[in-house]
Design an enzyme around this catalytic site. Sequence first.
Site, PDB file in Angstrom:
ATOM      1  N   ASN A  11       0.865  -1.177   0.000  1.00  0.00           N
ATOM      2  CA  ASN A  11       0.000   0.000   0.000  1.00  0.00           C
ATOM      3  C   ASN A  11       0.905   1.232   0.000  1.00  0.00           C
ATOM      4  O   ASN A  11       1.466   1.580   1.029  1.00  0.00           O
ATOM      5  CB  ASN A  11      -0.895  -0.027   1.251  1.00  0.00           C
ATOM      6  N   LYS A  13       0.116   4.240  -0.271  1.00  0.00           N
ATOM      7  CA  LYS A  13      -0.556   5.427   0.281  1.00  0.00           C
ATOM      8  C   LYS A  13      -0.355   6.625  -0.675  1.00  0.00           C
ATOM      9  O   LYS A  13      -0.208   6.421  -1.876  1.00  0.00           O
ATOM     10  CB  LYS A  13      -0.068   5.724   1.694  1.00  0.00           C
ATOM     11  N   HIS A  99      -9.490   0.846   4.835  1.00  0.00           N
ATOM     12  CA  HIS A  99      -8.218   1.113   5.517  1.00  0.00           C
ATOM     13  C   HIS A  99      -8.482   2.066   6.690  1.00  0.00           C
ATOM     14  O   HIS A  99      -9.323   2.958   6.595  1.00  0.00           O
ATOM     15  CB  HIS A  99      -7.216   1.727   4.530  1.00  0.00           C
ATOM     16  N   GLU A 101      -6.980   4.567   7.725  1.00  0.00           N
ATOM     17  CA  GLU A 101      -6.827   5.991   7.413  1.00  0.00           C
ATOM     18  C   GLU A 101      -8.094   6.522   6.731  1.00  0.00           C
ATOM     19  O   GLU A 101      -8.470   7.683   6.913  1.00  0.00           O
ATOM     20  CB  GLU A 101      -5.567   6.212   6.554  1.00  0.00           C
ATOM     21  N   GLU A 171      -5.303  -5.071  10.614  1.00  0.00           N
ATOM     22  CA  GLU A 171      -4.315  -4.011  10.797  1.00  0.00           C
ATOM     23  C   GLU A 171      -4.624  -3.243  12.081  1.00  0.00           C
ATOM     24  O   GLU A 171      -5.459  -2.316  12.065  1.00  0.00           O
ATOM     25  CB  GLU A 171      -4.356  -3.045   9.611  1.00  0.00           C
ATOM     26  N   GLY A 177       2.292   2.409  10.615  1.00  0.00           N
ATOM     27  CA  GLY A 177       3.191   3.551  10.427  1.00  0.00           C
ATOM     28  C   GLY A 177       3.856   4.019  11.707  1.00  0.00           C
ATOM     29  O   GLY A 177       4.455   5.093  11.743  1.00  0.00           O
ATOM     30  N   SER A 216       3.508  -2.022  10.335  1.00  0.00           N
ATOM     31  CA  SER A 216       4.962  -1.949  10.547  1.00  0.00           C
ATOM     32  C   SER A 216       5.681  -3.274  10.260  1.00  0.00           C
ATOM     33  O   SER A 216       6.629  -3.640  10.961  1.00  0.00           O
ATOM     34  CB  SER A 216       5.274  -1.453  11.963  1.00  0.00           C
ATOM     35  N   GLY A 237       2.750  -1.121   4.272  1.00  0.00           N
ATOM     36  CA  GLY A 237       2.739   0.297   3.958  1.00  0.00           C
ATOM     37  C   GLY A 237       4.143   0.808   3.685  1.00  0.00           C
ATOM     38  O   GLY A 237       4.700   0.621   2.601  1.00  0.00           O
ATOM     39  N   GLY A 238       4.756   1.420   4.683  1.00  0.00           N
ATOM     40  CA  GLY A 238       6.051   2.082   4.522  1.00  0.00           C
ATOM     41  C   GLY A 238       7.105   1.227   3.836  1.00  0.00           C
ATOM     42  O   GLY A 238       7.816   1.703   2.940  1.00  0.00           O
TER      43      GLY A 238
HETATM   44  C1  PEP Z   1      -0.815   0.124   5.913  1.00  0.00           C
HETATM   45  O1  PEP Z   1      -0.888   1.299   5.619  1.00  0.00           O
HETATM   46  O2  PEP Z   1      -1.671  -0.664   5.494  1.00  0.00           O
HETATM   47  C2  PEP Z   1       0.303  -0.308   6.748  1.00  0.00           C
HETATM   48  C3  PEP Z   1       0.291  -1.521   7.240  1.00  0.00           C
HETATM   49  O3  PEP Z   1       1.324   0.615   6.966  1.00  0.00           O
HETATM   50  P1  PEP Z   1       2.768   0.336   7.628  1.00  0.00           P
HETATM   51  O4  PEP Z   1       3.287  -0.953   7.063  1.00  0.00           O
HETATM   52  O5  PEP Z   1       3.588   1.522   7.251  1.00  0.00           O
HETATM   53  O6  PEP Z   1       2.546   0.231   9.107  1.00  0.00           O
END
Ligand code: PEP
Length: 254
Positions: A11, A13, A99, A101, A171, A177, A216, A237-238
């Site tokens: 993802n 983002k 999600h 967010e 999640e 994040g 993460s 994500g990141g």
């Molecule tokens: C996400 O945005 O779905 C996510 C899991 O982010 P991160 O891996 O950065 O925690």
Amino acid sequence: MSQRRPFVAGNWKMNGARAQAAALIDGILAGVSALGDAEVAVCPPFILIPLVAEKLRSTRGRVLWGGQNLDTHPSGAYTGEISGPMLRDFDCTYVIVGHSERRSFYGESDAIVAEKFAAAQAAGLVPILCLGETLAEREADETERVVERQLRAVLDRSGVESLARATIAYEPVWAIGTGRTATPQQAQDVHRFIRARLADKSAAVAAGMRLLYGGSVKGANARELFAQPDIDGGLIGGASLQAEEFLAICRAAG
Ligand code: PEP
């Protein structure tokens, strides 16, 4: 032993411009032959999907792509929105729905998420349905209640059989994040709970459901998370913004 094929989805983002997206995809393509067995997908921002699709077509399905969101309507006077049929027109396979967010910054209720899930399937997309509790909810011992409520909205709207054409990502909001990952046991406990709630409705859907963990995940912690019996991969994500790190996570899943 599970028949479920591991799955890792990135993802991105709201990150990247054309040059970074092209470099990131080129980095993934450079490692594609050593990806292992996991299914792999990336979900770029809408505006980068054509570029990503163009490059990933050469993998002939080895790396798929999807959107991060969609509107509940297929078309019409909804300024600024993107629909499921539009994503399909660019050969998206997946779309993320619900999600955290979107739920927290854009006010997406369980009912809206359930509508988006249905709209995605109506357009021929596979929804990646995100569920997860906030830190306050976990500390109040409400994790299971929250996740069950979020899941029930989709079950009530679309029925359990619809989940056979979907993926679920657990999640925990406090792990997204933040660099704070759920322990493998914490994640496994919630994954087992989600699978059990699906099994209440359909043993076959529960057994076939790929449950991803997100929050993460990195190359360094992926293997231990994915070794849990009810964790079938990750929503990243990141770490999906760095080709080497993302490839390492894919290999850990495969
Ligand atoms: C996400 O945005 O779905 C996510 C899991 O982010 P991160 O891996 O950065 O925690």
